[in-house]
Design a protein around this motif. Structure first.
Motif, PDB file in Angstrom:
ATOM      1  N   GLY A 167       0.811  -1.216   0.000  1.00  0.00           N
ATOM      2  CA  GLY A 167       0.000   0.000   0.000  1.00  0.00           C
ATOM      3  C   GLY A 167       0.842   1.263   0.000  1.00  0.00           C
ATOM      4  N   ALA A 168       1.890   1.287   0.825  1.00  0.00           N
ATOM      5  CA  ALA A 168       2.755   2.472   0.889  1.00  0.00           C
ATOM      6  C   ALA A 168       3.501   2.663  -0.431  1.00  0.00           C
ATOM      7  CB  ALA A 168       3.735   2.362   2.054  1.00  0.00           C
ATOM      8  N   LYS A 169       3.904   1.564  -1.067  1.00  0.00           N
ATOM      9  CA  LYS A 169       4.577   1.693  -2.370  1.00  0.00           C
ATOM     10  C   LYS A 169       3.610   2.254  -3.417  1.00  0.00           C
ATOM     11  CE  LYS A 169       6.331  -2.523  -2.381  1.00  0.00           C
ATOM     12  NZ  LYS A 169       7.065  -3.736  -2.764  1.00  0.00           N
ATOM     13  N   LEU A 170       2.360   1.835  -3.359  1.00  0.00           N
ATOM     14  CA  LEU A 170       1.349   2.370  -4.266  1.00  0.00           C
ATOM     15  C   LEU A 170       1.138   3.862  -4.004  1.00  0.00           C
ATOM     16  CD1 LEU A 170      -0.889   2.087  -6.390  1.00  0.00           C
ATOM     17  CD2 LEU A 170      -2.392   1.276  -4.561  1.00  0.00           C
ATOM     18  N   GLU A 171       1.036   4.241  -2.726  1.00  0.00           N
ATOM     19  CA  GLU A 171       0.878   5.655  -2.376  1.00  0.00           C
ATOM     20  C   GLU A 171       2.077   6.474  -2.841  1.00  0.00           C
ATOM     21  OE1 GLU A 171      -1.928   4.850   1.539  1.00  0.00           O
ATOM     22  OE2 GLU A 171       0.234   5.104   1.802  1.00  0.00           O
ATOM     23  N   PHE A 172       3.275   5.928  -2.688  1.00  0.00           N
ATOM     24  CA  PHE A 172       4.484   6.610  -3.144  1.00  0.00           C
ATOM     25  C   PHE A 172       4.431   6.822  -4.661  1.00  0.00           C
ATOM     26  CE2 PHE A 172       8.776   6.413  -4.894  1.00  0.00           C
ATOM     27  CZ  PHE A 172       9.429   7.411  -4.182  1.00  0.00           C
ATOM     28  N   ASP A 173       4.039   5.787  -5.395  1.00  0.00           N
ATOM     29  CA  ASP A 173       3.951   5.890  -6.856  1.00  0.00           C
ATOM     30  C   ASP A 173       2.933   6.949  -7.277  1.00  0.00           C
ATOM     31  OD1 ASP A 173       5.897   3.963  -7.236  1.00  0.00           O
ATOM     32  OD2 ASP A 173       4.469   2.341  -7.630  1.00  0.00           O
ATOM     33  N   VAL A 174       1.778   6.966  -6.633  1.00  0.00           N
ATOM     34  CA  VAL A 174       0.752   7.966  -6.948  1.00  0.00           C
ATOM     35  C   VAL A 174       1.287   9.359  -6.624  1.00  0.00           C
ATOM     36  CG1 VAL A 174      -1.528   8.851  -6.291  1.00  0.00           C
ATOM     37  CG2 VAL A 174      -1.215   6.402  -6.686  1.00  0.00           C
ATOM     38  N   ALA A 175       1.875   9.502  -5.453  1.00  0.00           N
ATOM     39  CA  ALA A 175       2.379  10.816  -5.018  1.00  0.00           C
ATOM     40  C   ALA A 175       3.446  11.351  -5.970  1.00  0.00           C
ATOM     41  CB  ALA A 175       2.941  10.720  -3.602  1.00  0.00           C
ATOM     42  N   THR A 176       4.416  10.518  -6.329  1.00  0.00           N
ATOM     43  CA  THR A 176       5.494  10.998  -7.207  1.00  0.00           C
ATOM     44  C   THR A 176       4.974  11.232  -8.615  1.00  0.00           C
ATOM     45  OG1 THR A 176       6.250   8.713  -7.569  1.00  0.00           O
ATOM     46  CG2 THR A 176       7.365   9.991  -5.844  1.00  0.00           C
ATOM     47  N   SER A 177       4.032  10.421  -9.061  1.00  0.00           N
ATOM     48  CA  SER A 177       3.446  10.622 -10.393  1.00  0.00           C
ATOM     49  C   SER A 177       2.647  11.910 -10.472  1.00  0.00           C
ATOM     50  CB  SER A 177       2.544   9.446 -10.764  1.00  0.00           C
ATOM     51  OG  SER A 177       3.293   8.258 -10.897  1.00  0.00           O
ATOM     52  N   CYS A 178       2.087  12.330  -9.337  1.00  0.00           N
ATOM     53  CA  CYS A 178       1.252  13.539  -9.302  1.00  0.00           C
ATOM     54  C   CYS A 178       2.014  14.767  -8.823  1.00  0.00           C
ATOM     55  CB  CYS A 178       0.035  13.291  -8.421  1.00  0.00           C
ATOM     56  SG  CYS A 178      -1.097  12.068  -9.133  1.00  0.00           S
ATOM     57  N   GLY A 179       3.315  14.638  -8.624  1.00  0.00           N
ATOM     58  CA  GLY A 179       4.149  15.787  -8.292  1.00  0.00           C
ATOM     59  C   GLY A 179       4.175  16.203  -6.835  1.00  0.00           C
ATOM     60  N   LEU A 180       3.757  15.329  -5.916  1.00  0.00           N
ATOM     61  CA  LEU A 180       3.857  15.660  -4.503  1.00  0.00           C
ATOM     62  C   LEU A 180       5.316  15.606  -4.062  1.00  0.00           C
ATOM     63  CD1 LEU A 180       0.821  14.730  -4.819  1.00  0.00           C
ATOM     64  CD2 LEU A 180       0.963  14.081  -2.428  1.00  0.00           C
ATOM     65  N   THR A 181       5.663  16.422  -3.098  1.00  0.00           N
ATOM     66  CA  THR A 181       7.002  16.399  -2.527  1.00  0.00           C
ATOM     67  C   THR A 181       7.074  15.259  -1.526  1.00  0.00           C
ATOM     68  OG1 THR A 181       7.220  18.787  -2.779  1.00  0.00           O
ATOM     69  CG2 THR A 181       8.704  17.731  -1.218  1.00  0.00           C
ATOM     70  N   VAL A 182       8.156  14.473  -1.599  1.00  0.00           N
ATOM     71  CA  VAL A 182       8.333  13.320  -0.719  1.00  0.00           C
ATOM     72  C   VAL A 182       9.247  13.710   0.441  1.00  0.00           C
ATOM     73  CG1 VAL A 182       9.108  10.928  -0.548  1.00  0.00           C
ATOM     74  CG2 VAL A 182       8.080  11.752  -2.686  1.00  0.00           C
ATOM     75  N   VAL A 183       8.795  13.399   1.656  1.00  0.00           N
ATOM     76  CA  VAL A 183       9.578  13.619   2.864  1.00  0.00           C
ATOM     77  C   VAL A 183       9.733  12.252   3.537  1.00  0.00           C
ATOM     78  CG1 VAL A 183       9.703  14.835   5.072  1.00  0.00           C
ATOM     79  CG2 VAL A 183       8.538  15.913   3.121  1.00  0.00           C
ATOM     80  N   TYR A 184      10.966  11.913   3.904  1.00  0.00           N
ATOM     81  CA  TYR A 184      11.237  10.625   4.533  1.00  0.00           C
ATOM     82  C   TYR A 184      11.436  10.804   6.043  1.00  0.00           C
ATOM     83  CZ  TYR A 184      11.961   9.010  -0.210  1.00  0.00           C
ATOM     84  OH  TYR A 184      11.783   8.699  -1.533  1.00  0.00           O
ATOM     85  N   GLU A 185      10.945   9.839   6.805  1.00  0.00           N
ATOM     86  CA  GLU A 185      11.067   9.896   8.255  1.00  0.00           C
ATOM     87  C   GLU A 185      12.525   9.896   8.698  1.00  0.00           C
ATOM     88  OE1 GLU A 185       9.378   7.644  12.204  1.00  0.00           O
ATOM     89  OE2 GLU A 185       9.542   6.477  10.364  1.00  0.00           O
ATOM     90  N   ASP A 186      13.326   9.006   8.148  1.00  0.00           N
ATOM     91  CA  ASP A 186      14.691   8.860   8.648  1.00  0.00           C
ATOM     92  C   ASP A 186      15.631   8.579   7.499  1.00  0.00           C
ATOM     93  OD1 ASP A 186      16.758   8.677  10.525  1.00  0.00           O
ATOM     94  OD2 ASP A 186      16.474   6.508  10.703  1.00  0.00           O
ATOM     95  N   PRO A 187      16.540   9.437   7.220  1.00  0.00           N
ATOM     96  CA  PRO A 187      16.656  10.768   7.822  1.00  0.00           C
ATOM     97  C   PRO A 187      15.620  11.690   7.209  1.00  0.00           C
ATOM     98  CG  PRO A 187      18.329  10.507   6.145  1.00  0.00           C
ATOM     99  CD  PRO A 187      17.590   9.188   6.236  1.00  0.00           C
ATOM    100  N   LEU A 188      15.285  12.765   7.907  1.00  0.00           N
ATOM    101  CA  LEU A 188      14.308  13.717   7.386  1.00  0.00           C
ATOM    102  C   LEU A 188      14.898  14.344   6.136  1.00  0.00           C
ATOM    103  CD1 LEU A 188      11.553  14.935   7.779  1.00  0.00           C
ATOM    104  CD2 LEU A 188      12.580  16.716   9.156  1.00  0.00           C
TER     105      LEU A 188
END
Length: 101
Positions: free
Chosen positions: A77-98
């Motif tokens: 599910g998270a990989k699907l959300e990541f794919d949708v987010a990056t395909s739609c131009g959302l900025t990705v923020v990672y927990e660790d490291p920020l």
């Protein structure tokens, strides 16, 4: 600055995951974000995974950022959300490291 919290949930202790998502929500609020927690998507926990994904992706698309919790790579599910987010131009923020890309 709406930010969707994404991470592994299925096949994990639900109580532990709720705590991890809530901790992330509080941390993001402290940084000035408006976090969107998928545990608050309006569906019962017992709803089918696909129903949760439909509701979650709808919430995700209302955001400008996605926050990837540690271990997200192990979640379908998270990989699907990541794919949708990056395909739609959302900025990705990672927990660790920020890290923001």
């Amino acid at each position: 600055m709406r930010i969707y919290i994404s991470g592994a949930i299925e096949h994990h202790d639900v109580g532990e995951r709720k705590m991890a998502f809530s901790d992330a929500q509080r941390a993001l609020e402290g940084k000035g974000f408006e976090p969107i927690n998928p545990f608050n998507n309006g569906l019962p926990e017992t709803a089918h995974w696909r129903q949760h994904m439909r509701a979650d992706i709808k919430l995700l698309l209302e955001c400008s950022y996605i926050y990837m919790l540690r271990g997200w790579e192990q979640s379908k599910g998270a990989k699907l959300e990541f794919d949708v987010a990056t395909s739609c131009g959302l900025t990705v923020v990672y927990e660790d490291p920020l890290m923001i890309i």
